[in-house]
Design an enzyme around this catalytic site. Structure first.
Site, PDB file in Angstrom:
ATOM      1  N   ASP A 114       0.911   1.924   5.071  1.00 53.85           N
ATOM      2  CA  ASP A 114       1.867   2.699   4.630  1.00 53.85           C
ATOM      3  C   ASP A 114       2.759   1.457   4.489  1.00 53.85           C
ATOM      4  O   ASP A 114       4.270   1.449   4.666  1.00 53.85           O
ATOM      5  CB  ASP A 114       2.375   3.532   5.309  1.00 53.85           C
ATOM      6  N   GLU A 144      -2.193   2.013  15.240  1.00 49.80           N
ATOM      7  CA  GLU A 144      -3.129   3.330  14.840  1.00 49.80           C
ATOM      8  C   GLU A 144      -4.582   3.405  14.743  1.00 49.80           C
ATOM      9  O   GLU A 144      -4.596   4.754  13.400  1.00 49.80           O
ATOM     10  CB  GLU A 144      -1.984   4.338  14.483  1.00 49.80           C
ATOM     11  N   TYR A 191       6.768  11.456  16.039  1.00 48.53           N
ATOM     12  CA  TYR A 191       7.865  11.842  15.815  1.00 48.53           C
ATOM     13  C   TYR A 191       7.808  13.316  15.764  1.00 48.53           C
ATOM     14  O   TYR A 191       8.299  13.853  14.308  1.00 48.53           O
ATOM     15  CB  TYR A 191       7.041  11.387  13.787  1.00 48.53           C
ATOM     16  N   GLU A 234       7.272   3.503  17.905  1.00 48.50           N
ATOM     17  CA  GLU A 234       7.442   4.135  16.964  1.00 48.50           C
ATOM     18  C   GLU A 234       7.802   5.677  17.279  1.00 48.50           C
ATOM     19  O   GLU A 234       7.642   6.432  16.836  1.00 48.50           O
ATOM     20  CB  GLU A 234       6.355   3.752  15.090  1.00 48.50           C
TER      21      GLU A 234
HETATM   22  C1  GCB Z   1       3.393   5.062  11.437  1.00 42.15           C
HETATM   23  C2  GCB Z   1       2.698   4.151  10.840  1.00 42.15           C
HETATM   24  C3  GCB Z   1       4.022   3.169  10.131  1.00 42.15           C
HETATM   25  C4  GCB Z   1       4.447   4.002   9.137  1.00 42.15           C
HETATM   26  C5  GCB Z   1       4.854   5.200   9.904  1.00 42.15           C
HETATM   27  C6  GCB Z   1       5.541   6.159   8.718  1.00 42.15           C
HETATM   28  O1  GCB Z   1       2.941   5.575  12.395  1.00 42.15           O
HETATM   29  O2  GCB Z   1       2.423   3.235  11.985  1.00 42.15           O
HETATM   30  O3  GCB Z   1       2.689   2.139   9.614  1.00 42.15           O
HETATM   31  O4  GCB Z   1       5.242   4.272   7.958  1.00 42.15           O
HETATM   32  O5  GCB Z   1       4.467   5.748  10.254  1.00 42.15           O
HETATM   33  O6  GCB Z   1       6.644   6.013   8.668  1.00 42.15           O
HETATM   34  O7  GCB Z   1       4.819   7.422   8.717  1.00 42.15           O
END
Ligand code: GCB
Length: 579
Positions: A153, A400, A454, A491
């Site tokens: 991404d 990941e 998330y 993250e």
């Molecule tokens: C993730 C990735 C990261 C993305 C992020 C997102 O898990 O490691 O590269 O940018 O999520 O914002 O979805």
């Protein structure tokens, strides 16, 4: 490979500036590039022109420039060094192929005496940005249509991204110089090692403290004791220097100076210890990304980012998702940031794209991907480049990967074993939520559990109460399995459009980002084995276009131009209090 250094023996000369550039496939190696335009180096080529086709270009592009060689230069060994070319470089001098390098984020160099002449020389570099199932990062590439679908991404920025340097040495030269040490109690025993090519009869090392005060000398192969050393500490850096001098019959043939910091790292009982004190990681996942320069080195921006992070009370970052520039790592050493140093192993997940998401039924990653060889090479180059940096406190072997799929353990086990032969710092693989504690096959190999989660965004969106419950359950699940491994959240974040506000705290508003982080912090604070929080992301950044990306990824707590979003105030308050 040493970082270029000018001294009484070595001359350096930078080849940065405006180069000629062309994306034609028809290149006559004996002639100057035709229809060339100008392109700044170091920088990505993608966003320097108004040409959308070039911005999205997939394939090989050509760079060209001249350089001058003086007669006395040819009495020396002449080396051409690239800080990083993304992702593959083929180098030609005066029409002759010199060599190539694959891997877009580590330096490479060639001795070029046999290719140059006194006077003006022509240098051409063919740069390919094609990624596939064998490369790091990995992408799905269709040769017939020339379509490249990144499994990651961030924008596939390409070009000559880091400085290009010509330098000279004598024909006897220092090839590597590493500072190894044992730190116990009030004493450090420093035992440097070096590889020297060519004949010599004596190699001496002189040590200096931070104020340039001479501490003493040892010979190569011997050791040196520093009494009551000043330790390198988080946000309180102290750097010593070691200067090696190589002689033949009393004549100095080469010299090199390496800075180093003295500190200990230990992972034990669910804690991460730096100099025997538990440390809490506060900071960010970041990107090398900016308008116009793309992923190219941008020292002013790095400096600003480091100053912003310090101002927030941050003490750490991860080089998500590739090794950052050498200059940036040196600055991290000087500022005292803790760095989780990640190799470009991102996209180790078949069937993943930001456009289509992840198919839950496909489990063929470790059959489809053939990245093992490139991965080992990238780890080797990363450790060789970065092992002397005190700021590097952990290596990340991947971001990941499909850790839950059959073959994941078998893929990573030899890579972990290999890394442990190279260096003794803690190792991790950054975990994706699809590879949760019930399914994951890789984390038993890790020293520290690094989780990307998330809850409140991709999962439980707009339901922070449920998000908190799910996050807590996730943490407890991991802890039950691995009670001695500390957990760092590498993250967590929510897309937030700068300037969007909502009375109802809706997702994408600055209010929601604030609430999202507050909710996550409340959960982290309940567990003393959660030893870090690195938000995703420091700043908004460019991605490929996608329906879920509003002109890029907007999870930054700063915009791409470094304007603060509301949540910055929350971080400042929280992180300064934690000190
Ligand atoms: C993730 C990735 C990261 C993305 C992020 C997102 O898990 O490691 O590269 O940018 O999520 O914002 O979805």
């Amino acid at each position: 490979m040493l970082y270029p250094q000018a001294n009484e023996i070595r001359m350096t000369s930078k080849l940065d500036g405006m180069w000629k550039f062309s994306n034609t496939s028809q290149v006559d190696l004996k002639k100057p590039l035709t229809h060339a335009q100008l392109m700044a180096v170091p920088a990505s080529f993608n966003d320097q022109t108004l040409d959308k086709q070039l911005s999205d270009y997939v394939g090989t592009v050509w760079y060209e420039r001249n350089f001058a060689v003086q007669p006395e230069t040819l009495q020396k060994r002449l080396v051409l060094r690239f800080g990083a070319v993304t992702h593959q470089a083929k180098v030609y001098i005066n029409g002759q192929f010199v060599d190539q390098h694959v891997g877009g984020f580590t330096p490479f160099e060639f001795t070029i005496n046999d290719y140059v002449q006194v006077g003006i020389n022509d240098l051409k570099v063919a740069v390919s940005n094609i990624l596939d199932n064998t490369t790091l990062p990995s992408a799905a590439y269709d040769e017939k249509t020339n379509h490249l679908e990144p499994r990651f991404d961030f924008y596939n920025y390409s070009g000559i991204h880091r400085p290009v340097v010509l330098y000279t040495t004598n024909f006897t030269y220092i090839d590597t110089f590493d500072i190894n040490y044992q730190l116990t109690g009030e004493q450090a025993v420093v035992t440097p090692s070096a590889e020297i090519v060519g004949p010599y009869d004596q190699a001496m090392i002189t040590y200096f403290d931070e104020d340039e005060v001479l501490l003493g000398q040892s010979s190569l192969g011997g050791s040196f004791m520093i009494d009551k050393p000043k330790r390198w500490n988080v946000m309180d850096a102290h750097l010593y220097a070691a200067e090696i001098k190589v002689y033949q019959k009393g004549q100095l043939l080469d010299t090199y100076r390496q800075e180093f910091g003295l500190r200990t790292i230990k992972v034990e009982d669910g804690q991460f210890y730096l100099n025997d004190k538990p440390v809490y990681f506060k900071g960010f996942g970041r990107h090398e990304d900016f308008i116009a320069s793309g992923r190219g080195e941008n020292l002013a921006l790095t400096n600003l980012d480091f100053n912003i992070m310090k101002n927030l009370g941050a003490n750490s970052f991860r080089t998500s998702h590739y090794p950052y520039s050498e200059e940036e790592m040196m600055l991290a050493d000087k500022r005292g940031f803790l760095v989780i140093d990640e190799v470009a192993a991102v996209g180790l997940y078949n069937d993943f794209s930001v456009n289509t998401g992840i198919s839950q039924t496909d489990s063929s990653t470790w059959q489809v991907l053939q990245t093992g060889k490139a991965h080992k090479q990238a780890l080797k180059e990363l450790v060789e480049r970065d092992k002397n940096h005190p700021s590097v406190v952990m290596w990340s072997l991947a971001n990941e990967p499909a850790g839950q799929q059959e073959g994941a353990y078998e893929y990573f086990k030899p890579l972990f074993e290999y890394m442990r032969t190279l260096d003794d710092r803690p190792l991790t693989v950054v975990n994706i939520s699809m590879s949760g504690y019930q399914l994951d096959k890789v984390s038993s190999l890790c020293d520290v559990l690094c989780l990307n989660r998330y809850y409140g965004w991709y999962v439980d969106n707009d339901d922070l109460t449920k998000a908190k419950q799910d996050l807590a359950q996730d943490i407890e699940g991991w802890h039950e399995l691995y009670p001695n491994k500390p957990i760092i959240f590498t993250e967590f974040g929510a897309d937030t459009i700068y300037g969007k506000h909502s009375l109802y705290h809706e997702p994408y508003s600055e209010e929601y980002q604030w609430d999202y982080y507050e909710a996550n912090f409340q959960v982290f604070d309940k567990y003393d084995y959660v030893v870090g929080e690195q938000l995703w992301n420091f700043a908004d950044f460019k991605t490929s276009p996608s329906l879920i990306r509003v002109m890029g990824n907007n999870k930054g707590v700063f915009t791409r131009e470094r304007q603060p979003k509301m949540v910055v105030k929350l971080l400042q308050k929280r992180w300064h209090k934690q000190n």
